[in-house]
Design an enzyme around this catalytic site. Structure first.
Site, short mmCIF file in Angstrom:
data_model
loop_
_atom_site.label_atom_id
_atom_site.label_comp_id
_atom_site.label_asym_id
_atom_site.label_seq_id
_atom_site.Cartn_x
_atom_site.Cartn_y
_atom_site.Cartn_z
N LYS A 14 118.36 41.03 141.23
CA LYS A 14 119.13 41.15 142.47
C LYS A 14 118.42 42.05 143.48
O LYS A 14 118.33 41.71 144.66
CB LYS A 14 120.53 41.70 142.18
CG LYS A 14 121.34 40.86 141.21
CD LYS A 14 122.75 41.40 141.00
CE LYS A 14 122.83 42.73 140.32
NZ LYS A 14 122.50 42.73 138.88
N ARG A 89 131.93 44.26 141.00
CA ARG A 89 131.64 44.14 139.57
C ARG A 89 132.89 43.98 138.74
O ARG A 89 132.80 43.90 137.51
CB ARG A 89 130.91 45.41 139.12
CG ARG A 89 129.44 45.24 138.84
CD ARG A 89 128.90 46.61 138.43
NE ARG A 89 127.67 46.52 137.70
CZ ARG A 89 126.46 46.65 138.24
NH1 ARG A 89 126.31 46.81 139.53
NH2 ARG A 89 125.39 46.60 137.47
N ARG A 128 111.05 47.44 132.87
CA ARG A 128 111.34 48.20 134.10
C ARG A 128 111.44 49.69 133.80
O ARG A 128 111.12 50.52 134.67
CB ARG A 128 112.65 47.69 134.71
CG ARG A 128 112.96 48.30 136.07
CD ARG A 128 114.13 47.60 136.75
NE ARG A 128 115.42 48.00 136.21
CZ ARG A 128 116.59 47.51 136.63
NH1 ARG A 128 116.62 46.60 137.58
NH2 ARG A 128 117.71 47.94 136.12
N ARG A 134 114.60 55.13 135.04
CA ARG A 134 116.05 55.09 134.86
C ARG A 134 116.41 55.26 133.39
O ARG A 134 115.99 54.47 132.55
CB ARG A 134 116.60 53.75 135.38
CG ARG A 134 116.76 53.74 136.89
CD ARG A 134 117.19 52.39 137.40
NE ARG A 134 118.42 51.89 136.77
CZ ARG A 134 119.07 50.80 137.18
NH1 ARG A 134 118.60 50.11 138.20
NH2 ARG A 134 120.16 50.41 136.56
N ARG A 146 125.55 47.67 128.85
CA ARG A 146 125.64 47.15 130.22
C ARG A 146 125.84 45.64 130.20
O ARG A 146 126.62 45.09 130.99
CB ARG A 146 124.38 47.51 131.02
CG ARG A 146 124.40 48.98 131.46
CD ARG A 146 123.01 49.52 131.69
NE ARG A 146 122.32 48.89 132.79
CZ ARG A 146 120.98 48.90 132.93
NH1 ARG A 146 120.23 49.49 132.02
NH2 ARG A 146 120.42 48.31 133.95
P1 ADP Z 1 121.91 46.98 136.97
O1 ADP Z 1 122.50 45.84 137.73
O2 ADP Z 1 120.47 46.77 136.63
O3 ADP Z 1 122.72 47.40 135.77
P2 ADP Z 1 122.66 48.83 139.11
O4 ADP Z 1 121.68 49.71 139.77
O5 ADP Z 1 123.30 47.74 139.91
O6 ADP Z 1 121.88 48.26 137.87
O7 ADP Z 1 123.84 49.69 138.47
C1 ADP Z 1 123.59 50.80 137.65
C2 ADP Z 1 124.90 51.44 137.18
O8 ADP Z 1 125.64 51.92 138.31
C3 ADP Z 1 125.88 50.51 136.46
O9 ADP Z 1 125.59 50.36 135.08
C4 ADP Z 1 127.22 51.24 136.71
O10 ADP Z 1 127.36 52.36 135.85
C5 ADP Z 1 127.04 51.77 138.12
N1 ADP Z 1 127.57 50.80 139.13
C6 ADP Z 1 126.84 50.12 140.04
N2 ADP Z 1 127.61 49.32 140.78
C7 ADP Z 1 128.89 49.50 140.32
C8 ADP Z 1 130.15 48.94 140.65
N3 ADP Z 1 130.28 48.02 141.62
N4 ADP Z 1 131.23 49.35 139.95
C9 ADP Z 1 131.14 50.26 138.99
N5 ADP Z 1 129.98 50.81 138.61
C10 ADP Z 1 128.86 50.45 139.26
#
Ligand code: ADP
Length: 190
Positions: A14, A89, A128, A134, A146
């Site tokens: 994404k 999400r 990654r 991270r 996740r």
């Molecule tokens: P990825 O999609 O690779 O897991 P992101 O950078 O989108 O990574 O998200 C990392 C973390 O941030 C998630 O695992 C969650 O803990 C938090 N997070 C991100 N977006 C949301 C959301 N919309 N609602 C709740 N938690 C979120």
């Protein structure tokens, strides 16, 4: 106004694809993960709260996330549109986003969902970790959590937009350019 939800599991690409779509369509990219990480770096109160969930691969609570997202959108009153990356999400977040954007007269245009199988996701995230720094990419147990959270909490959001006729699935396997082309072909003309 073009409001695109870029959807898909962790590691689907994404963030990578957002970069290209932002250039092509002049949209504002809002990644909730990036915003949380910036808050962690800046040691804000929000960052401290978010980190306790992110490190375990859990979702940050809806109320906090929704409030943050709305305040980010409000920072760009002149935007031509947005790419929402990592949001919504949960179905609760989707309902909140719909009513927030409809209240502004700028509803969600479409959801584009990158489809990538689980084994490929895991190997991308582990790769990654080498460069992202991270913590949530470095630990296989957190990666699995996740993905599990995605299947249980996030996948139903696709049905929410399918019911509105706004969902398009995109094959997320191929070169970066091939996938960008598939996404562009699915974006409605405005
Ligand atoms: P990825 O999609 O690779 O897991 P992101 O950078 O989108 O990574 O998200 C990392 C973390 O941030 C998630 O695992 C969650 O803990 C938090 N997070 C991100 N977006 C949301 C959301 N919309 N609602 C709740 N938690 C979120």
């Amino acid at each position: 106004m073009l409001n695109i939800i870029l959807f898909g599991p962790p590691g689907a690409g994404k963030g990578t694809q957002s970069t290209f779509l932002v250039e092509e369509y002049g949209l504002v990219h809002l990644s909730t993960g990036d915003i949380f990480r910036a808050n962690i770096k800046g040691s804000t109160e929000l960052g401290q709260l978010a980190q306790s969930y992110m490190d375990k691969g859990q979702l940050v609570p809806d109320d906090v996330t929704i409030r943050m997202l709305e305040s980010e959108v409000n920072k760009f009153p002149d935007a031509k549109g947005f790419i929402f990356d990592g949001f919504p999400r949960t179905t609760t977040q989707a309902v909140a986003l719909d009513s927030f954007l409809e209240g502004r007269g700028t509803p969600v245009s479409c959801m584009l969902a990158l489809d990538v199988e689980e084994e490929e996701l895991k190997s991308r995230l582990i790769a990654r970790a080498e460069t992202s720094g991270r913590a949530d990419d470095a630990d296989p147990a957190v990666i699995q959590n996740r993905i599990n959270v995605y299947r249980k909490e996030t996948e139903p959001v696709a049905e929410h937009y399918a019911a509105q006729g706004k969902y398009t699935g995109i094959d997320g396997i191929g070169t970066i350019e091939e996938i960008t082309d598939r996404l562009k072909a699915a974006i409605p003309a405005v």
